[in-house]
Design a protein around this motif. Structure first.
Motif, mmCIF file in Angstrom:
data_model
loop_
_atom_site.group_PDB
_atom_site.id
_atom_site.type_symbol
_atom_site.label_atom_id
_atom_site.label_comp_id
_atom_site.label_asym_id
_atom_site.label_seq_id
_atom_site.Cartn_x
_atom_site.Cartn_y
_atom_site.Cartn_z
ATOM 1 N N LEU A 159 90.833 65.253 55.231
ATOM 2 C CA LEU A 159 89.991 64.081 55.449
ATOM 3 C C LEU A 159 89.347 64.100 56.837
ATOM 4 N N LYS A 160 90.096 64.515 57.810
ATOM 5 C CA LYS A 160 89.580 64.547 59.183
ATOM 6 C C LYS A 160 88.491 65.589 59.359
ATOM 7 N N GLU A 161 88.654 66.766 58.733
ATOM 8 C CA GLU A 161 87.756 67.885 58.987
ATOM 9 C C GLU A 161 86.625 68.011 57.969
ATOM 10 N N LYS A 162 86.824 67.527 56.737
ATOM 11 C CA LYS A 162 85.867 67.804 55.670
ATOM 12 C C LYS A 162 85.127 66.574 55.131
ATOM 13 N N GLN A 192 81.432 64.413 51.818
ATOM 14 C CA GLN A 192 82.254 65.629 51.850
ATOM 15 C C GLN A 192 81.438 66.869 51.554
ATOM 16 N N ALA A 200 95.673 64.697 55.328
ATOM 17 C CA ALA A 200 95.151 64.131 56.570
ATOM 18 C C ALA A 200 94.183 65.105 57.247
ATOM 19 N N LYS A 201 94.526 66.381 57.231
ATOM 20 C CA LYS A 201 93.662 67.404 57.842
ATOM 21 C C LYS A 201 92.354 67.537 57.066
ATOM 22 N N LYS A 206 86.146 60.212 56.519
ATOM 23 C CA LYS A 206 87.534 60.462 56.918
ATOM 24 C C LYS A 206 88.545 59.622 56.136
ATOM 25 N N ARG A 207 88.264 59.438 54.856
ATOM 26 C CA ARG A 207 89.194 58.687 54.011
ATOM 27 C C ARG A 207 88.958 59.038 52.552
#
Length: 267
Positions: A221-224, A262, A218-219, A228-229
């Protein structure tokens, strides 16, 4: 299927998918059959192969259009047998080859014996090269805009959180694909690499990682990842299909990245 019903130009062409009993390979086989191609799918696991046959077959389809082959393509002896079987199936004329071999399931770090490096390269580089070299002779016919698609990874173009040995191996595979494109351009065979980001499908590596480390995923996907998925096997199958399409006649030697934003590369 009539010519007017084929969108991507695969009508009556012969396509071989190496490593396609599930995930992206399975979804690509489905799209190719829908577009009128004859498809052979090779994998190691006989149970998965039978599931793939059941998934891809339907009553209205001529069963001769789908061929399921169970074989370990890392074995040179078995590879020769498979080549002979495919040659008979396609009457010696193969139009497209797509390879989904490789595994990133290996430990992180750098201080490994050479044997470990050799094993990772065998799985992620040499197995794919062996498949390509075995089936290229069936593609020197100059018809139907033939193509070879190899599967790289974003870890092969940028330092991401992936094992070093896997990343270096994928870098080598991408370089091989680019060099091969130049070698085959006069033969009319296009060569491309598709480098997926993080792709989820049932039974795949990212299903394992999500079960093992859900908070870490989850981290990440949110940050990189811009979107976000995770990607899906269906989404990536369309990328393969459109790039190998005979209508995509001016693209070769490229590494196509599909990662939901990404990587940070501009070029």
């Amino acid at each position: 299927m009539s010519e007017k019903n084929t969108t991507f130009g695969f009508l009556d062409q012969y396509v071989l998918i190496a490593g396609g009993f599930r995930g992206m390979g399975l979804e690509l086989a489905r799209l190719l059959l829908d577009d009128g191609a004859n498809v052979a799918v090779i994998g190691r696991d006989s149970e998965r192969g039978e599931k793939a046959r059941q998934t891809l077959s339907h009553p209205e389809m001529d069963p001769r259009r789908l061929k399921i082959i169970q074989a370990d393509l890392s074995s040179e002896e078995l590879l020769q047998d498979v080549q002979a079987e495919v040659k008979q199936w396609c009457s010696g004329k193969l139009h497209h080859l797509t390879v989904f071999l490789g595994s990133g399931k290996t430990p992180s770090g750098h201080d490994f014996p050479l044997e470990h490096w050799r094993t990772v390269f065998e799985v992620n580089v040499f197995a794919s090269i062996g498949v390509v070299q075995s089936f290229i002779p069936l593609m020197f016919h100059g018809e139907g805009n033939p193509s070879i698609l190899l599967t790289g990874a974003i870890a092969g173009i940028e330092r991401v959180r992936a094992p070093m040995t896997y990343s270096v191996a994928k870098t080598a595979l991408i370089a091989y694909s680019n060099q091969l494109a130049e070698s085959l351009v006069d033969e009319g065979i296009r060569v491309l690499t598709i480098s997926p980001g993080n792709v989820f499908y049932k039974g795949g590596r990212w299903e394992e990682i999500m079960e093992e480390r859900p908070d870490e995923v989850a981290k990440l996907l949110k940050e990189k990842v811009g979107m976000k998925r995770l990607g899906s096997a269906e989404e990536l199958a369309w990328v393969y299909l459109s790039n190998m399409s005979p209508k995509n006649s001016f693209t070769t030697g490229q590494n196509i990245v599909c990662d939901g934003l990404q990587t940070n590369r501009i070029f």
